[in-house]
Design an enzyme around this catalytic site. Sequence first.
Site, short mmCIF file in Angstrom:
data_model
loop_
_atom_site.label_atom_id
_atom_site.label_comp_id
_atom_site.label_asym_id
_atom_site.label_seq_id
_atom_site.Cartn_x
_atom_site.Cartn_y
_atom_site.Cartn_z
CG ASP A 11 0.94 15.61 12.28
OD1 ASP A 11 1.22 14.95 12.12
OD2 ASP A 11 0.42 16.03 12.11
CG ASP A 130 3.06 13.22 3.26
OD1 ASP A 130 2.06 13.14 3.59
OD2 ASP A 130 3.72 13.80 3.93
#
Length: 259
Positions: A11, A130
């Site tokens: 990330d 997600d």
Amino acid sequence: MLSKRIIPCLDVRDGRTTKGIKFRNNVDIGDPVDMGRFYYEEGADEIVFYDITASSDRRGIMLDVVKRVAETIFIPFSVGGGIRTLEDMRDVLLAGAEKVSVNSAAVLNPDIISQGAEAFGSQCIVLGMDVKHVAPSTRIPSGYEIVINGGRTTTGFDALWWALEAERLGAGEICLNSIDADGTRDGYELRLTRLISTSVRIPVIASGGAGTPNHLADVLKQGRADAALIASMVHYGTYSIRRIKQFLDDNGIRVRKTW
């Protein structure tokens, strides 16, 4: 039978690798290019780079990072975050990535999936999902809802419906991330993973919750995932990719041997 893939996920925020829990309290853990090189040398099968705030901040793509990564590692890697148009996809692929991952942009404009698949091939298009667990309802019968913008915005999309729709539109792969499990190291969301993996015909990458090699074995066997995304368990040096792969091989799970 195809080998199961082990895929570190980096990330990226402001050009640095970060890690948090459930998309919050992110801390700086290193340079993404250096970490990518390390995982490549460790035997990773692929690497995923996500700019975790590009979409919510309405920023451009981290092309400088992509170009540096492409010069450094020699395995497939995908890039997500801030990819909103065909031009964005083209820029990322020309910078050296093998795949682009679309998440929020696909929810807001599903046609980007079919447009990308037509222009570059389905193998280049990854749908990032997600997902949060919710009470089942008429609108969300599976009990899993798609969220976007780093988990901050609900969509009303049922996760199973969205996976099937993305496959119909031409996505070549799904990266399925459980927001509830993300960063906890308590294990993957097996029920969610199995639900999606057994419902679509395209590969599914399980994401969110890996803490031990047993967790990977569970999601690859019980969850029927084609690949497992890992982050915290390797970012902090708790396990090496070699050790994880050896464990999986010892437990009858076929992996690409790099030791």
